[in-house]
Design an enzyme around this catalytic site. Structure first.
Site, PDB file in Angstrom:
ATOM      1  N   GLU A  74       3.630  -8.008   7.283  1.00 29.34           N
ATOM      2  CA  GLU A  74       2.351  -8.640   6.974  1.00 29.34           C
ATOM      3  C   GLU A  74       2.425  -9.714   5.897  1.00 29.34           C
ATOM      4  OE1 GLU A  74      -0.764  -5.775   6.462  1.00 29.34           O
ATOM      5  OE2 GLU A  74      -0.616  -5.141   8.552  1.00 29.34           O
ATOM      6  N   TYR A 105      -6.239  -3.225  12.998  1.00 26.45           N
ATOM      7  CA  TYR A 105      -7.119  -2.139  12.546  1.00 26.45           C
ATOM      8  C   TYR A 105      -8.550  -2.327  13.033  1.00 26.45           C
ATOM      9  CZ  TYR A 105      -3.234  -0.374   9.853  1.00 26.45           C
ATOM     10  OH  TYR A 105      -2.014   0.159   9.500  1.00 26.45           O
ATOM     11  N   GLU A 113       1.392  -1.232  14.069  1.00 25.68           N
ATOM     12  CA  GLU A 113       0.455  -0.454  13.247  1.00 25.68           C
ATOM     13  C   GLU A 113      -0.904  -0.448  13.919  1.00 25.68           C
ATOM     14  OE1 GLU A 113       0.028  -1.331   9.043  1.00 25.68           O
ATOM     15  OE2 GLU A 113       2.207  -1.537   8.801  1.00 25.68           O
ATOM     16  N   ASP A 123       0.822  -1.211   0.000  1.00 25.34           N
ATOM     17  CA  ASP A 123       0.000   0.000   0.000  1.00 25.34           C
ATOM     18  C   ASP A 123       0.860   1.267   0.000  1.00 25.34           C
ATOM     19  OD1 ASP A 123      -2.229   1.695   0.394  1.00 25.34           O
ATOM     20  OD2 ASP A 123      -2.072   1.497   2.574  1.00 25.34           O
TER      21      ASP A 123
HETATM   22  C1  GCB Z   1      -1.204  -2.336   6.663  1.00 26.10           C
HETATM   23  C2  GCB Z   1       0.094  -2.243   5.953  1.00 26.10           C
HETATM   24  C3  GCB Z   1       0.434  -0.814   5.553  1.00 26.10           C
HETATM   25  C4  GCB Z   1      -0.810  -0.133   5.036  1.00 26.10           C
HETATM   26  C5  GCB Z   1      -1.829  -0.089   6.146  1.00 26.10           C
HETATM   27  C6  GCB Z   1      -3.150   0.567   5.727  1.00 26.10           C
HETATM   28  O1  GCB Z   1      -1.514  -3.254   7.337  1.00 26.10           O
HETATM   29  O2  GCB Z   1       1.156  -2.808   6.667  1.00 26.10           O
HETATM   30  O3  GCB Z   1       1.440  -0.849   4.597  1.00 26.10           O
HETATM   31  O4  GCB Z   1      -0.557   1.138   4.538  1.00 26.10           O
HETATM   32  O5  GCB Z   1      -2.127  -1.373   6.546  1.00 26.10           O
HETATM   33  O6  GCB Z   1      -3.279   1.765   5.907  1.00 26.10           O
HETATM   34  O7  GCB Z   1      -4.002  -0.128   5.199  1.00 26.10           O
END
Ligand code: GCB
Length: 596
Positions: free
Chosen positions: A418, A473, A508, A163
């Protein structure tokens, strides 16, 4: 690989500046031998910079294939009799280099340095032509992986599973430097012990062609005073009244390695900065110098308007100052090794770094629209991520450790971001890579950033690693906007991971946030939501002792390729892409700095 450094026996000149430049989507230059004829057209390109956003065209931004750089350099007259080395701090993702008509080096991997001994191809006092072809294609055997899709209309489109925008080119500096023929070619310095007043470091120096030559080493403190001395290409040195390298106070010593010839004459000197500090994992605790350390900071990107991923010292220093302003003590080099100037700065200023390879997107089961390849492929297989990919990944780990092993700021190797760690094949893939990382560097814990779908019940590799780096997330990609449900889900999962008895660093967590969008009801995408989201995560972390780190995704907004879930890039930054604070930045500053 050693950084080019000046000393009384070494000189260095930068090749940064404007280079001649040409796009070559059909690889004509290789057939037509452009290194012998010069490049077509009159385009120029700054080095260092990503080429993609410098020229205002869709073709430039989305270019797939070769680009060419060329310039001449006058070799200083005084370099006669020296060994002359051409070094690239990075070429993304692979490059072939010619000096004059001779090919001097090829390199695979976009974020680690490479060099060539060009002594035979240049003459002191004369001009030399340097030509580089850089290729930006990602394949099933590149790190990171991807594939090039051939469209019916003949166009080629780069697909990839990570991403962030596939910026490419000569992102980092290019150097021409000298070494003596007999020269120091590698150094490793590690702290073997510390107590209240003393530090013991082990060193090992590799010297090329060293018959009849002797090695002497001197340790100097930050003021240049000698504090220890030794002889031989390896040994241990004791530093009395040692000043430790600590988070927030990056004290550095220098190991000065001298090579002397048979008559005692000085042949080569190489100054290697190092810090005296230990890193260890003890149950749930992450220890630096024996003291528990709590990571506060971000996953970052090397990303800025116009120059993309190009080295930019002004942005670099500004980012470090913003880290200080907000009260961060650490960051992760997501998702590739950063410019060495970043690590040098972190060393000097005591900023703690989780150092990551470019192995991002080894995962075809992300389920998020931006990353899914749209075809039913499995992550591991002969046609996708295979044993061949693993060997390229192994080489990427080797080059990362070789470059960064002497940086005291680096406290964890993250060997992937990931990856798909649910299928059984993941274990066969990762087991040798973890073993390789430990063999290369037994002193630092090894981790990888775990993906949300690889829960404690499903993940098949985490037991191989020393620390648990988790990317989650809840409240964004799942339970979107429902922070109550997200809080329960997050806490439940973290408590499961805590049972593994290892430190957990949340590498993250974050929510896309449009700067300037406000909401009394804290709707997703608003600045209020980002603040509430982070507050919720922090409440949970504060209830679980095993959580020893909080690194938010992301420090700043950054460019991605276009997609239905990305409006002009990823907006999870706590700062905008041009580094203005969102509301969450102020909230974080209160959490991390208190009243200070
Ligand atoms: C993730 C990735 C990261 C993305 C992020 C997102 O899990 O490691 O590279 O930018 O999520 O914002 O979706």
């Amino acid at each position: 690989m050693l950084s080019p450094r000046q000393s009384s026996t070494r000189e260095c000149t930068s090749l940064d500046g404007l280079w001649r430049f040409a796009f070559d989507p059909r690889a004509a230059g290789r057939a037509e031998r452009w290194w012998t004829t010069g490049l077509p057209g009159n385009a120029e390109m700054p080095v260092p910079a990503s080429f993609n956003d410098v020229l205002p065209s869709r073709e430039a931004r989305d270019h797939v294939g070769d680009v060419w750089y060329q310039r001449t350099v006058r070799v200083p007259r005084g370099w006669d009799g020296q060994r002359i080395v051409l070094r690239f701090d990075a070429a993304t993702h692979r490059a072939t280099v010619w000096v004059g008509d001779a090919q001097v080096v090829e390199h695979e991997g976009g974020y680690t340095p490479f060099e060539a001994d060009v002594t035979q191809h240049v003459r002191a006092g004369e001009e030399a032509r340097v030509t580089v072809v850089v290729n930006n294609e990602l394949s099933w055997t590149s790190i990171p992986p991807g594939y090039v899709q051939e469209l019916d209309d003949g166009r080629r489109v780069q697909q990839y599973f990570h991403d962030f925008f596939n910026y490419a080119g000569l992102h980092r500096s290019v150097w021409l430097h000298t070494t003596p023929r007999v020269h120091v070619s590698d150094v490793t310095v590690t702290t073997t012990g510390i107590d209240d007043t003393n530090g013991v470091v082990a060193y090992e120096a590799v010297v090329e062609d060293r018959e009849d030559h002797e090695v002497q080493v001197t340790v100097r403190d930050a003021g240049g005073a000698e504090v220890a001395r030794g002889a031989g290409h390896d040994g241990t040195l004791r530093i009395d009244d040692v000043e430790l390298w600590r988070p927030g106070a990056g004290y550095l010593y220098t190991l000065e390695i001298e090579v002397r010839g048979p008559g005692g004459e000085l042949v080569d000197v190489y100054p290697q900065p190092f810090g005296v500090r230990t890193v260890a994992v003890d149950g749930h605790r992450f220890l630096i110098n024996g003291e528990p350390f709590h990571f506060r900071g971000f996953g970052k990107h090397e990303d800025f308007p116009v120059h993309g991923r190009g080295r930019d010292l002004a942005v670099m220093v500004h980012d470090f100052e913003l880290l200080k302003w907000i009260g961060a003590n650490s960051f992760r080099t997501s998702h590739y090794p950063y410019d060495e100037a970043v690590l040098d700065y972190a060393d000097r200023h005591g900023v703690v770094v989780i150092d990551e390879t470019a192995a991002v997107g080894i995962n075809l089961d992300t389920g998020t629209p931006i990353l899914s390849p749209g075809e039913a492929l499995t992550t591991y297989g002969e046609a996708t991520i295979s044993a061949r990919t693993r060997e390229v990944h192994r080489q990427a780990i080797r080059e990362l450790v070789a470059r960064d092993k002497n940086h005291p700021c680096v406290v964890v190797w993250s060997i992937a971001n990931e990856p798909d760690t649910v299928p059984a094949e993941a274990r066969a893939y990762f087991e040798p890579l973890v073993a390789e990382t430990r063999r290369l560097d037994p002193t630092r814990p090894v981790g990888f950033a775990n993906f949300m779908k690889a829960t404690p019940e499903r993940d098949v590799v985490s037991d191989l690693f020393d620390v648990l780096l988790l990317n989650r997330y809840f409240g964004w990609y799942v339970q979107t906007g429902d922070l109550e449900a997200a809080e329960r889900a997050l806490e439940t999962e973290l408590r499961q991971w805590a049972q593994r008895g290892k430190p957990i660093i949340m590498t993250e967590y974050g929510a896309d946030t449009q700067a300037g969008l406000h909401s009394v009801t804290s709707e997703p995408w608003s600045e209020e939501f980002q603040t509430d989201f982070l507050d919720m995560y922090h409440r949970v972390f504060d209830r679980i002792d095993a959580v020893v780190g909080e690194q938010i995704w992301n420090f700043a907004d950054f460019a991605t390729r276009a997609g239905i879930s990305r409006v002009d890039g990823n907006k999870k930054g706590v700062f905008t892409r041009d580094r203005r604070p969102k509301a969450a930045a102020h909230a974080l500053r209160r959490r991390w700095r208190g009243g200070a």
